[in-house]
Design a protein around this motif. Structure first.
Motif, short mmCIF file in Angstrom:
data_model
loop_
_atom_site.label_atom_id
_atom_site.label_comp_id
_atom_site.label_asym_id
_atom_site.label_seq_id
_atom_site.Cartn_x
_atom_site.Cartn_y
_atom_site.Cartn_z
N TYR A 211 -36.76 13.14 -0.52
CA TYR A 211 -37.48 13.29 -1.97
C TYR A 211 -36.19 13.69 -2.92
O TYR A 211 -35.25 14.50 -2.43
CB TYR A 211 -38.57 14.22 -2.06
CG TYR A 211 -39.54 13.65 -1.39
CD1 TYR A 211 -40.70 12.59 -1.72
CD2 TYR A 211 -39.68 14.13 -0.07
CE1 TYR A 211 -41.68 12.01 -1.04
CE2 TYR A 211 -40.92 13.27 0.72
CZ TYR A 211 -41.71 12.52 0.31
OH TYR A 211 -42.75 11.93 0.98
N PHE A 212 -36.21 13.11 -3.97
CA PHE A 212 -35.24 13.76 -4.95
C PHE A 212 -35.73 15.12 -5.64
O PHE A 212 -36.79 15.13 -6.19
CB PHE A 212 -35.29 12.69 -6.28
CG PHE A 212 -34.15 13.00 -7.25
CD1 PHE A 212 -32.69 13.03 -7.18
CD2 PHE A 212 -34.81 13.35 -8.43
CE1 PHE A 212 -31.88 13.47 -8.10
CE2 PHE A 212 -33.81 13.66 -9.62
CZ PHE A 212 -32.34 13.55 -9.40
N GLY A 213 -35.18 16.08 -5.01
CA GLY A 213 -35.45 17.42 -5.55
C GLY A 213 -35.23 17.91 -7.06
O GLY A 213 -35.92 18.85 -7.63
N GLY A 214 -34.23 17.29 -7.69
CA GLY A 214 -33.98 17.51 -9.08
C GLY A 214 -32.38 17.17 -9.07
O GLY A 214 -31.85 16.78 -8.27
N PRO A 215 -32.06 17.25 -10.36
CA PRO A 215 -30.63 16.91 -10.80
C PRO A 215 -29.71 17.72 -10.74
O PRO A 215 -28.49 17.72 -10.98
CB PRO A 215 -31.10 16.79 -12.42
CG PRO A 215 -31.87 17.81 -12.77
CD PRO A 215 -32.93 17.64 -11.73
N VAL A 216 -30.00 18.94 -9.75
CA VAL A 216 -28.78 19.98 -9.49
C VAL A 216 -28.34 19.82 -8.18
O VAL A 216 -29.26 19.58 -7.17
CB VAL A 216 -29.26 21.48 -9.84
CG1 VAL A 216 -28.36 22.35 -9.76
CG2 VAL A 216 -30.30 21.49 -11.38
N GLN A 217 -27.05 19.83 -8.06
CA GLN A 217 -26.49 19.89 -6.68
C GLN A 217 -26.98 18.84 -5.84
O GLN A 217 -27.36 18.81 -4.65
CB GLN A 217 -26.40 21.29 -6.12
CG GLN A 217 -25.41 22.24 -6.61
CD GLN A 217 -25.58 23.41 -5.78
OE1 GLN A 217 -26.11 23.45 -4.73
NE2 GLN A 217 -24.45 24.32 -6.15
N THR A 218 -27.07 17.63 -6.30
CA THR A 218 -27.53 16.11 -5.59
C THR A 218 -26.88 15.96 -4.32
O THR A 218 -27.08 14.99 -3.59
CB THR A 218 -27.59 15.06 -6.50
OG1 THR A 218 -26.48 14.70 -7.01
CG2 THR A 218 -28.76 15.52 -7.70
N ASP A 219 -25.80 16.81 -4.04
CA ASP A 219 -24.96 16.41 -2.70
C ASP A 219 -25.72 17.52 -1.77
O ASP A 219 -24.71 17.78 -0.79
CB ASP A 219 -23.51 16.71 -3.09
CG ASP A 219 -22.95 18.04 -3.58
OD1 ASP A 219 -23.90 18.65 -4.01
OD2 ASP A 219 -21.91 18.14 -3.55
N THR A 220 -26.47 18.08 -1.92
CA THR A 220 -27.46 19.08 -1.06
C THR A 220 -28.26 18.83 -0.58
O THR A 220 -29.22 18.19 -1.30
CB THR A 220 -27.05 20.38 -1.58
OG1 THR A 220 -28.05 20.51 -2.76
CG2 THR A 220 -25.97 21.11 -1.98
N ILE A 221 -28.94 19.06 0.93
CA ILE A 221 -29.96 18.78 1.44
C ILE A 221 -30.92 20.22 1.49
O ILE A 221 -30.33 20.82 1.94
CB ILE A 221 -29.98 18.19 2.84
CG1 ILE A 221 -29.43 16.81 2.81
CG2 ILE A 221 -31.44 18.15 3.25
CD1 ILE A 221 -30.29 15.49 2.33
N HIS A 222 -32.17 20.25 1.10
CA HIS A 222 -33.08 21.29 1.07
C HIS A 222 -34.47 20.83 1.92
O HIS A 222 -34.71 19.83 2.13
CB HIS A 222 -33.45 21.91 -0.15
CG HIS A 222 -32.24 22.19 -1.01
ND1 HIS A 222 -31.63 23.29 -1.12
CD2 HIS A 222 -31.53 21.30 -1.84
CE1 HIS A 222 -30.56 23.23 -1.72
NE2 HIS A 222 -30.31 21.98 -2.41
#
Length: 183
Positions: free
Chosen positions: A64-75
């Protein structure tokens, strides 16, 4: 103003026009005076976990797209502390993060299903006082986070289900058009 804390769900006001958050539900994992972090729960990304994470090749779990911050990281959020240690319990059996090697092992051994873990690309973040300002502008409604909503099987229904959880007059908002002037 609503009592913001970790474990709450921010429900975008039906008329919020910000393209990053229009008709979203965001699970708050950390809320402090200095800032807040959460994950948009209802925007599926166009790739699977196996396509983004080398050690999970072939895994078709959604991301899922968690948000617009650090979109090169997976959480990730999960409800399986018996398989994944080191996570932070945000609220009532919902854990944020943990030992990633254990995630990979549990998935590869078939111990985790896509209903037990959610992967997010990037996150939603607010700086000092920013979220409180948005609350004063009435950009967000707030409800309690729970496993039913965070791990809801149809992400397209999470925003509606979160509004329904508020009950009363809020249930009617699920049918409001995005721009009532066009109605």
């Amino acid at each position: 103003m609503a009592n913001l804390s970790s474990g709450k769900i921010l429900i975008a006001d039906p008329f919020l026009k910000d393209p990053n958050f229009m008709r979203t539900a965001v699970f708050l994992c950390d809320h402090q005076d200095e800032g807040s972090i959460g994950f948009i729960m209802n925007r599926r990304y166009n790739k699977t976990a196996g396509e983004l994470i080398l050690d999970l090749e072939g895994c078709d779990f959604p991301v899922y797209f968690g948000g617009p911050v650090q979109t090169d990281t997976i959480h990730f959020l999960h409800q399986s502390p018996q398989f994944i240690t080191g996570g932070i319990e945000v609220t009532d059996g919902i854990y944020w993060g943990g030992e990633f090697e254990e995630v990979v092992e549990a998935i590869n051994l078939g111990k985790l299903t896509d209903q037990m873990i959610r992967f997010y690309l990037g996150y939603s973040g607010w700086g000092d006082g920013q979220l409180n300002g948005e609350m004063k502008e009435k950009s967000w409604l707030v409800t309690d986070g729970n496993k039913r909503l965070v791990f809801f099987p149809d992400e397209n229904q999470i925003w509606r289900e979160a509004l329904k959880q508020l009950g009363g007059e809020y249930e009617q908002l699920v049918n409001y058009p995005i721009d009532p002037q066009l109605n």
